[in-house]
Design an enzyme around this catalytic site. Sequence first.
Site, PDB file in Angstrom:
ATOM      1  N   LYS A  83      37.019 -28.835  23.156  1.00 14.62           N
ATOM      2  CA  LYS A  83      36.526 -28.146  24.353  1.00 14.62           C
ATOM      3  C   LYS A  83      35.521 -29.061  25.064  1.00 14.62           C
ATOM      4  O   LYS A  83      34.551 -29.534  24.443  1.00 14.62           O
ATOM      5  CB  LYS A  83      35.851 -26.856  23.901  1.00 14.62           C
ATOM      6  CG  LYS A  83      35.832 -25.747  24.911  1.00 14.62           C
ATOM      7  CD  LYS A  83      35.346 -24.472  24.219  1.00 14.62           C
ATOM      8  CE  LYS A  83      35.113 -23.355  25.188  1.00 14.62           C
ATOM      9  NZ  LYS A  83      34.392 -22.242  24.564  1.00 14.62           N
TER      10      LYS A  83
HETATM   11  C1  E4P Z   1      34.831 -19.233  26.346  1.00  8.08           C
HETATM   12  O1  E4P Z   1      35.401 -20.166  25.846  1.00  8.08           O
HETATM   13  C2  E4P Z   1      33.379 -19.030  26.298  1.00  8.08           C
HETATM   14  O2  E4P Z   1      32.924 -19.346  25.015  1.00  8.08           O
HETATM   15  C3  E4P Z   1      32.991 -17.600  26.564  1.00  8.08           C
HETATM   16  O3  E4P Z   1      34.066 -16.806  26.991  1.00  8.08           O
HETATM   17  C4  E4P Z   1      31.717 -17.418  27.310  1.00  8.08           C
HETATM   18  O4  E4P Z   1      31.455 -16.044  27.423  1.00  8.08           O
HETATM   19  P1  E4P Z   1      30.034 -15.452  27.826  1.00  8.08           P
HETATM   20  O5  E4P Z   1      29.872 -15.617  29.302  1.00  8.08           O
HETATM   21  O6  E4P Z   1      30.117 -14.002  27.443  1.00  8.08           O
HETATM   22  O7  E4P Z   1      29.013 -16.221  27.050  1.00  8.08           O
END
Ligand code: E4P
Length: 226
Positions: A83
């Site tokens: 990622k």
């Molecule tokens: C996705 O890969 C992210 O980790 C995640 O969906 C972020 O979500 P949040 O805005 O609830 O922290």
Amino acid sequence: MKLFLDTANLDEIREGVRWGVLKGVTTNPTLIGKEEQDFLPLVKEICSIVEGEVSIETASDDPDLLIRQGHEIAQIADNAVVKISISPNGLSATRKLSDEGIKVNVTLCFSPTQALLAAEAGAHIISPFLGRLDDIATDGLRLLSDICEIYATQGYQTQVLAASLRHPVHVVEAARMGADIGTMPFKVFEALVKHPLTDAGFKKFSDDWDQAKPHLGELLPSMQEA
Ligand code: E4P
């Protein structure tokens, strides 16, 4: 739409797997930090529990470190996905790693132009964050719809992962728009199965069964226990 859990919590992931519907996991530094466990054993364990892809986030915007971290993350397990936050260096690393056959999830996407760039850089996944846009009074679902339309029109193979989903309506709308994946916290995942009419209906059927059972004669062996 494949359902992913957005968590690094092993109990939540095991429960999702038990339901038979979990197709993958996304993690980020915040979620990893919450578990207060050694990083490498934790992510290895997650990759071994889940059959599908597990996104593990890089921790730098330095061009060389991004590549080195990408290589090391890809070595963790066959289902590990690297990622990377979108930026010029992130795009360059995405291009290089993708050319080597390493799967990259380009994250922190908040605009259609960023999604276009990620697809052109060869990303395996693009992660638009819906909830965080909603938090600042901007329509997160509109962004998702724009990306799905652009990718379909252009024929990009990059998968659209609807991220930062905060409630079941986000999940329903993401599926309606054609997102390939939806990732969500466990509490949203659990809410997908709940309905008060299901609970009330199950209680009524159970009560009626208990009343009728003594008069029903021969039962299936397993029903005698119920
Ligand atoms: C996705 O890969 C992210 O980790 C995640 O969906 C972020 O979500 P949040 O805005 O609830 O922290």
